[in-house]
Design an enzyme around this catalytic site. Sequence first.
Site, PDB file in Angstrom:
ATOM      1  N   TYR A 156       9.368-135.203 -65.766  1.00  0.00           N
ATOM      2  CA  TYR A 156       9.364-136.757 -64.989  1.00  0.00           C
ATOM      3  C   TYR A 156       8.073-137.284 -65.303  1.00  0.00           C
ATOM      4  O   TYR A 156       7.840-138.575 -65.082  1.00  0.00           O
ATOM      5  CB  TYR A 156       9.715-136.724 -63.717  1.00  0.00           C
ATOM      6  CG  TYR A 156      11.468-136.398 -63.602  1.00  0.00           C
ATOM      7  CD1 TYR A 156      12.135-136.045 -64.504  1.00  0.00           C
ATOM      8  CD2 TYR A 156      11.993-136.402 -62.342  1.00  0.00           C
ATOM      9  CE1 TYR A 156      13.589-135.857 -64.651  1.00  0.00           C
ATOM     10  CE2 TYR A 156      13.232-136.375 -62.102  1.00  0.00           C
ATOM     11  CZ  TYR A 156      14.027-136.092 -63.131  1.00  0.00           C
ATOM     12  OH  TYR A 156      15.570-135.975 -62.950  1.00  0.00           O
ATOM     13  N   LYS A 196      14.365-121.961 -66.295  1.00  0.00           N
ATOM     14  CA  LYS A 196      15.181-121.699 -67.611  1.00  0.00           C
ATOM     15  C   LYS A 196      14.344-120.875 -68.644  1.00  0.00           C
ATOM     16  O   LYS A 196      13.951-121.387 -69.798  1.00  0.00           O
ATOM     17  CB  LYS A 196      15.570-123.101 -68.327  1.00  0.00           C
ATOM     18  CG  LYS A 196      16.506-123.188 -69.360  1.00  0.00           C
ATOM     19  CD  LYS A 196      17.844-122.819 -69.064  1.00  0.00           C
ATOM     20  CE  LYS A 196      18.647-122.586 -70.317  1.00  0.00           C
ATOM     21  NZ  LYS A 196      20.141-122.154 -69.986  1.00  0.00           N
ATOM     22  N   ASP A 250      21.295-122.987 -65.133  1.00  0.00           N
ATOM     23  CA  ASP A 250      23.033-122.979 -65.714  1.00  0.00           C
ATOM     24  C   ASP A 250      23.790-122.296 -64.640  1.00  0.00           C
ATOM     25  O   ASP A 250      24.642-122.577 -64.065  1.00  0.00           O
ATOM     26  CB  ASP A 250      23.006-122.919 -67.021  1.00  0.00           C
ATOM     27  CG  ASP A 250      22.496-121.908 -67.890  1.00  0.00           C
ATOM     28  OD1 ASP A 250      21.698-121.063 -66.996  1.00  0.00           O
ATOM     29  OD2 ASP A 250      22.770-121.436 -68.867  1.00  0.00           O
ATOM     30  N   ASP A 303      16.275-132.162 -59.018  1.00  0.00           N
ATOM     31  CA  ASP A 303      17.073-133.502 -58.913  1.00  0.00           C
ATOM     32  C   ASP A 303      18.325-133.484 -59.120  1.00  0.00           C
ATOM     33  O   ASP A 303      19.162-133.676 -58.191  1.00  0.00           O
ATOM     34  CB  ASP A 303      16.293-134.484 -59.886  1.00  0.00           C
ATOM     35  CG  ASP A 303      16.768-135.982 -59.622  1.00  0.00           C
ATOM     36  OD1 ASP A 303      17.483-136.063 -58.619  1.00  0.00           O
ATOM     37  OD2 ASP A 303      16.490-136.743 -60.496  1.00  0.00           O
ATOM     38  N   ASP A 316      21.673-133.204 -55.876  1.00  0.00           N
ATOM     39  CA  ASP A 316      22.828-134.115 -55.983  1.00  0.00           C
ATOM     40  C   ASP A 316      24.184-133.016 -55.821  1.00  0.00           C
ATOM     41  O   ASP A 316      24.871-133.544 -55.074  1.00  0.00           O
ATOM     42  CB  ASP A 316      22.972-134.862 -57.145  1.00  0.00           C
ATOM     43  CG  ASP A 316      22.429-136.111 -56.782  1.00  0.00           C
ATOM     44  OD1 ASP A 316      21.467-136.430 -56.029  1.00  0.00           O
ATOM     45  OD2 ASP A 316      22.994-137.331 -57.634  1.00  0.00           O
TER      46      ASP A 316
HETATM   47  C1  LIG Z   1      13.851-142.224 -59.800  1.00  0.00           C
HETATM   48  C2  LIG Z   1      14.474-140.711 -59.812  1.00  0.00           C
HETATM   49  C3  LIG Z   1      13.771-139.849 -60.088  1.00  0.00           C
HETATM   50  C4  LIG Z   1      14.828-140.598 -58.241  1.00  0.00           C
HETATM   51  C5  LIG Z   1      15.861-139.436 -58.009  1.00  0.00           C
HETATM   52  O1  LIG Z   1      16.833-139.240 -58.759  1.00  0.00           O
HETATM   53  C6  LIG Z   1      15.607-138.395 -56.687  1.00  0.00           C
HETATM   54  O2  LIG Z   1      14.633-138.717 -56.279  1.00  0.00           O
HETATM   55  O3  LIG Z   1      16.587-137.766 -56.607  1.00  0.00           O
HETATM   56 MG   LIG Z   2      18.307-137.902 -57.677  1.00  0.00          MG
END
Ligand SMILES: CC(C)CC(=O)C(=O)O
Ligand SMILES: [Mg+2]
Length: 355
Positions: free
Chosen positions: A135, A190, A222, A246, A250
Amino acid sequence: MKIAVLPGDGIGTEIVAEAVKVLDALDLKFEMESALVGGAAYDAHGHPLPESTLKLAKEADAILFGAVGDWKYDKLDRPLRPEQAILGLRKNLGLFANFRPAICYEQLVGASSLKPELIAGLDILIIRELTGDIYFGQPRGRREAPDGEFKGAPEAFDTMRYSKPEIERIAHVAFQAARKRNKKVTSVDKANVLETFQFWKDTMIEVHAQYPDVELQHMYVDNAAMQLVKAPKAFDVVVTGNMFGDILSDEASMLTGSIGMLPSASLNSRNQGLYEPSHGSAPDIAGKGIANPLATILSAAMMLRFSLNQEEAAQRIEAAVQKVLAQGLRTGDIWSEGTTKVGTVEMGDAVVKAL
Ligand SMILES: CC(C)CC(=O)C(=O)O
Ligand SMILES: [Mg+2]
Ligand SMILES: NC(=O)C1=CN([C@@H]2O[C@H](COP(=O)(O)OP(=O)(O)OC[C@H]3O[C@@H](n4cnc5c(N)ncnc54)[C@H](O)[C@@H]3O)[C@@H](O)[C@H]2O)C=CC1
């Protein structure tokens, strides 16, 4: 004590308003100052992270952040896109340690898309390195492919990299966090493909020597993605790089019922922190008054605990959230048969009442 309040875009303004309402109700006499960030700041000042906003964030004891981004900014040059504001804040403030606790509250066991027995009692902590990896790595860009089968064709590239001190400091954070929990760290990498993550794994093993009381497990990303939905309770602390963290956080949010339930704290070495929900600006539901404000309200609780030395107030918020869930109140994302659907503001009001 001063809190910088940066609501941002989309549902950011709606959910931060509810968290501020909860903080106000605690009457802790903190100073709160708001500023524009993300697309809202770009529209007003031509930049997603204006100097004045960055200055406020740097001077504050803690930052309460909503979310940034909207599809309408996707054609802007990258440095002007809203997401650069949160990336810029993380980098400028050195917020390298991102805590994303995935806790499945008893009342929400039925809200998850997973079988209740898999997630009942779930309490895992994802620690995501937040200021390195692909990133932030340079160089990046577009060019003519310099070699290979498609030499001369347009191509794009990014750089994945981690320095040893960057890995060491997040490893210490993870092992120390595990000591206060169930003493198990799963380092997700990984290493079978990427040199960066072989280096990550080697460094984790080196740092682990200082924490013989903590178990260290290594897992490829994975497999980790699969295990998270197969047997999530087998994890305690998960530590990983910026991109894998990240994505996996989620995924883990669905173990809690919804991404609208997953708070986060991003800390630097001075324990200054930025507190935000793990989700984004949700343009698809923005302005409808239906976003779940609980991840942001729970982020405010983390702020009280980690940056403002107010453990009791943090616990009051967390208990109030559990109380409203026990009352059967649900925003649409966590609603299930037999519960009462409420909007963003009603949910915030209910938490205030339950304090
Ligand atoms: C702009 C992204 C890196 C933000 C994101 O998806 C996060 O921090 O979870
Ligand atoms: Mg995110
Ligand atoms: N830290 C930040 O500011 C972040 C910003 N983003 C940005 O947000 C924008 C939207 O990104 P998406 O990929 O759609 O991710 P998102 O997290 O905003 O939304 C994903 C899905 O979850 C739902 N959702 C998210 N938060 C919710 C909540 N509190 N209550 C109920 N439902 C909720 C949304 O409606 C959507 O269907 C993009 O511009 C992205 O770059 C994304 C992640 C983090």
